[in-house]
Scaffold this motif. Sequence first.
Motif, PDB file in Angstrom:
ATOM      1  N   GLN A   9      46.681  14.745  11.323  1.00 54.71           N
ATOM      2  CA  GLN A   9      47.509  15.322  12.382  1.00 54.71           C
ATOM      3  C   GLN A   9      47.939  14.172  13.285  1.00 54.71           C
ATOM      4  O   GLN A   9      47.150  13.635  14.047  1.00 54.71           O
ATOM      5  CB  GLN A   9      46.720  16.359  13.180  1.00 54.71           C
ATOM      6  CG  GLN A   9      46.192  17.490  12.335  1.00 54.71           C
ATOM      7  CD  GLN A   9      44.696  17.631  12.484  1.00 54.71           C
ATOM      8  OE1 GLN A   9      43.937  16.718  12.224  1.00 54.71           O
ATOM      9  NE2 GLN A   9      44.262  18.796  12.917  1.00 54.71           N
ATOM     10  N   GLN A  28      51.514  15.965  19.655  1.00 51.43           N
ATOM     11  CA  GLN A  28      50.110  16.008  19.233  1.00 51.43           C
ATOM     12  C   GLN A  28      49.557  17.436  19.191  1.00 51.43           C
ATOM     13  O   GLN A  28      48.648  17.716  18.406  1.00 51.43           O
ATOM     14  CB  GLN A  28      49.249  15.095  20.114  1.00 51.43           C
ATOM     15  CG  GLN A  28      49.351  15.349  21.601  1.00 51.43           C
ATOM     16  CD  GLN A  28      50.433  14.522  22.292  1.00 51.43           C
ATOM     17  OE1 GLN A  28      51.522  14.334  21.766  1.00 51.43           O
ATOM     18  NE2 GLN A  28      50.144  14.022  23.486  1.00 51.43           N
ATOM     19  N   TYR A  32      48.569  19.136  15.580  1.00 48.43           N
ATOM     20  CA  TYR A  32      47.196  19.643  15.483  1.00 48.43           C
ATOM     21  C   TYR A  32      47.204  21.072  14.929  1.00 48.43           C
ATOM     22  O   TYR A  32      46.468  21.391  13.996  1.00 48.43           O
ATOM     23  CB  TYR A  32      46.475  19.612  16.838  1.00 48.43           C
ATOM     24  CG  TYR A  32      45.090  20.192  16.720  1.00 48.43           C
ATOM     25  CD1 TYR A  32      44.048  19.421  16.220  1.00 48.43           C
ATOM     26  CD2 TYR A  32      44.832  21.521  17.031  1.00 48.43           C
ATOM     27  CE1 TYR A  32      42.786  19.964  16.035  1.00 48.43           C
ATOM     28  CE2 TYR A  32      43.580  22.073  16.855  1.00 48.43           C
ATOM     29  CZ  TYR A  32      42.551  21.280  16.360  1.00 48.43           C
ATOM     30  OH  TYR A  32      41.313  21.828  16.166  1.00 48.43           O
ATOM     31  N   ARG A  36      45.723  22.259  11.321  1.00 50.75           N
ATOM     32  CA  ARG A  36      44.628  23.246  11.278  1.00 50.75           C
ATOM     33  C   ARG A  36      44.990  24.410  10.358  1.00 50.75           C
ATOM     34  O   ARG A  36      44.171  24.867   9.554  1.00 50.75           O
ATOM     35  CB  ARG A  36      44.387  23.794  12.681  1.00 50.75           C
ATOM     36  CG  ARG A  36      43.196  23.380  13.472  1.00 50.75           C
ATOM     37  CD  ARG A  36      42.066  22.973  12.700  1.00 50.75           C
ATOM     38  NE  ARG A  36      40.805  23.506  13.189  1.00 50.75           N
ATOM     39  CZ  ARG A  36      39.662  23.250  12.577  1.00 50.75           C
ATOM     40  NH1 ARG A  36      39.625  22.541  11.494  1.00 50.75           N
ATOM     41  NH2 ARG A  36      38.556  23.715  13.023  1.00 50.75           N
ATOM     42  N   ARG A  54      41.774  14.970  12.824  1.00 55.56           N
ATOM     43  CA  ARG A  54      41.356  15.446  14.151  1.00 55.56           C
ATOM     44  C   ARG A  54      40.768  16.842  14.007  1.00 55.56           C
ATOM     45  O   ARG A  54      41.479  17.836  14.087  1.00 55.56           O
ATOM     46  CB  ARG A  54      42.551  15.474  15.106  1.00 55.56           C
ATOM     47  CG  ARG A  54      43.068  14.109  15.496  1.00 55.56           C
ATOM     48  CD  ARG A  54      43.944  14.155  16.737  1.00 55.56           C
ATOM     49  NE  ARG A  54      45.204  14.839  16.510  1.00 55.56           N
ATOM     50  CZ  ARG A  54      45.738  15.709  17.364  1.00 55.56           C
ATOM     51  NH1 ARG A  54      45.139  16.040  18.480  1.00 55.56           N
ATOM     52  NH2 ARG A  54      46.903  16.272  17.100  1.00 55.56           N
ATOM     53  N   PRO A  57      40.877  19.763  18.941  1.00 58.13           N
ATOM     54  CA  PRO A  57      42.078  19.381  19.688  1.00 58.13           C
ATOM     55  C   PRO A  57      41.839  18.223  20.642  1.00 58.13           C
ATOM     56  O   PRO A  57      42.784  17.574  21.088  1.00 58.13           O
ATOM     57  CB  PRO A  57      42.487  20.648  20.434  1.00 58.13           C
ATOM     58  CG  PRO A  57      41.370  21.617  20.298  1.00 58.13           C
ATOM     59  CD  PRO A  57      40.466  21.148  19.204  1.00 58.13           C
TER      60      PRO A  57
END
Length: 188
Positions: A9, A28, A32, A36, A54, A57
């Motif tokens: 991410q 970002q 993210y 996910r 990542r 978060p």
Amino acid sequence: MPIRVYIDQGHNPVNPNAGAEWMGYREQDITYAVGRALYRRLEADPGFTARLSRPTPTTVLGTSNTTSLQYRVNDANAWNADIFLSIHTNASDSSQASGSEAFIYSNSSPAKPLAEDILEWLRYLTGLRTRGVFSRPGLYVLRKTTMPAVLIELGFITNPGEAKLMSDNPELFADGIYRGILQYYGMN
């Protein structure tokens, strides 16, 4: 043995290596959420296993842009991923710039058909035009990974309609990437 997909991410939630921001949208956060959602799809499919750069978060990778990129690549290489996907949003001085595009190390890379399949499904599901697949050997995450790697620019965060679509519908973009992966592996 399941296919190992490394989902990067793009960017950190804060500096170092924070992403583009425009009118309250943050690259970002979008990357993210899409990462996910893609992770959930892949983990639910017995043909795949996935790993996130990542996992939360608030995860910050590295202490500079360089070490942030190194972490992502080293983690994917050490995990022995079969493919590496780096998820980003594009930005432009023009709010009219639009569409999805992908970057690969070279046009002879085995990542090229993967990038094409992902863009085809993103266009089909999101309606965003395809800008193309481009060779960018200078990009660290494409140059240093030991597996086929694609950097995906989902759409333009500086285009009001695309920013809203990416922010409101991360599942749609995740589904496009997932279906592109399935097509690449002949599993759809």
